[in-house]
Design an enzyme around this catalytic site. Structure first.
Site, PDB file in Angstrom:
ATOM      1  N   THR A  98     -16.852   5.683  -1.330  1.00 22.14           N
ATOM      2  CA  THR A  98     -15.530   5.532  -1.946  1.00 22.14           C
ATOM      3  C   THR A  98     -15.197   4.051  -1.876  1.00 22.14           C
ATOM      4  OG1 THR A  98     -14.779   7.756  -1.386  1.00 22.14           O
ATOM      5  CG2 THR A  98     -13.087   6.109  -1.811  1.00 22.14           C
ATOM      6  N   LYS A 173     -11.770   9.249  -8.166  1.00 25.97           N
ATOM      7  CA  LYS A 173     -11.605   9.513  -6.728  1.00 25.97           C
ATOM      8  C   LYS A 173     -10.233   9.030  -6.252  1.00 25.97           C
ATOM      9  CE  LYS A 173     -12.546  10.622  -2.476  1.00 25.97           C
ATOM     10  NZ  LYS A 173     -13.692  10.152  -1.692  1.00 25.97           N
ATOM     11  N   LYS A 241      -8.062   3.566   4.284  1.00 26.23           N
ATOM     12  CA  LYS A 241      -8.930   2.692   3.503  1.00 26.23           C
ATOM     13  C   LYS A 241      -8.873   3.089   2.030  1.00 26.23           C
ATOM     14  CE  LYS A 241     -12.873   3.485   2.102  1.00 26.23           C
ATOM     15  NZ  LYS A 241     -14.259   3.940   1.846  1.00 26.23           N
TER      16      LYS A 241
END
Length: 290
Positions: A98, A173, A241
């Site tokens: 990611t 995502k 994050k």
């Protein structure tokens, strides 16, 4: 069967590489920054390990990466011992990290310069999804390259979709994480309210989960949340994050994300409580803090 390299054997990458070996039947060579983890993987699954990403990727038809962040990804791909220094023309680099859409586009250009191709393919489903081989994979890249890679990705996935050109997987995502953040905060507030109101939480969820309020989070996390247990999957450090990437992209594209920004702050509060490694459902702990 294909020759496959897998770079990064964390809680996600370790079982994903295993599915490529066992379920996919591919010849898999792994690399991990901590060599002992790679040795452990080969003892369980067979295959081989390599001392650098470059050596792992040398003969591979498909090279997978699953590391921590943009900088880690650049190091194992375009760095001195990165996979793109040895990948053969026609090989496909598939990134399951990611990361930002920006680095995905960088790697697409770098792969093309090498005569290779690139797909950004972040995953959703958490550690349990990786272990059970039922991840959702959101891909960005060329349709014909995606069709070549899809049968290989299928080894660890339940759903694989092409979302658009390079970077589109990462953008998708981001949407996934936006939706999860709001859902978990709403579920946390609902359980917190139910407790204060004297309701039987288990009985309540049994009923409302079958209606419009139902969600994966409700079905799979309400019980452990109600018990104050937050050791089941995706850690807050990782979620923050991801939300940082989301909010940075939103500043770039002009999207307004007030709830996401607020939930990110709430996760920061949980980190301050010592919950860095608690799972994302621990937003409830913040509400119930004495």
């Amino acid at each position: 069967m294909a020759n496959v390299a897998f770079i990064g054997l964390g809680v996600m990458g370790f079982p994903m590489a295993g599915h490529l070996r066992n379920k996919g039947g591919h010849a898999v060579t792994v690399y991990n920054r901590t060599a002992a983890k790679a040795e452990s993987w080969t003892k369980i699954y067979g295959g081989a390990s390599a001392p650098t990403p470059a050596q792992a990727a040398r003969d591979a038809d498909f090279v997978f990466t699953c590391v921590g962040n943009d900088d880690d990804l650049r190091q194992v791909t375009t760095g001195a011992d990165g996979v793109l220094s040895t990948m053969k023309p026609g090989a496909i680099l598939i990134d399951n990290t990611t990361a930002s859409a920006e680095v995905a586009r960088e790697l697409d250009a770098a792969a093309r310069a090498r005569g290779c191709r690139f797909i950004d393919a972040p995953v959703s489903g958490g550690q349990s999804g990786a272990e059970n081989g039922v991840l959702t994979v959101m891909c960005g890249g060329e349709p014909q390259i995606f069709e070549k890679a899809r049968p290989v990705i299928d080894a660890y996935a339940r759903m694989v979709g092409l979302m658009g050109p390079a970077g589109s997987g990462q953008l998708s995502k981001m949407v996934n994480q936006i939706c999860i953040a709001g859902l978990v905060q709403g579920l946390s507030e609902g359980i917190h309210f139910a407790k204060r109101a004297g309701l039987d939480v288990e009985r309540l969820i049994e009923v409302i989960s079958k209606g419009a309020a139902g969600s994966w989070q409700m079905e799979n996390r309400h019980k452990t949340m109600n018990e104050g247990k937050f050791d089941f999957g995706f850690a807050i450090d990782w979620m923050r994050k991801d939300l940082g990437i989301v909010l940075s992209e939103a500043r770039r594209n002009g999207a307004t994300l007030p709830v996401t920004a607020l939930v990110d702050q709430f996760y920061g509060d949980v980190q301050a409580m010592g919950g860095n490694r608690w799972d994302t459902s621990s937003l409830l702990a913040r509400l119930e803090k004495p």
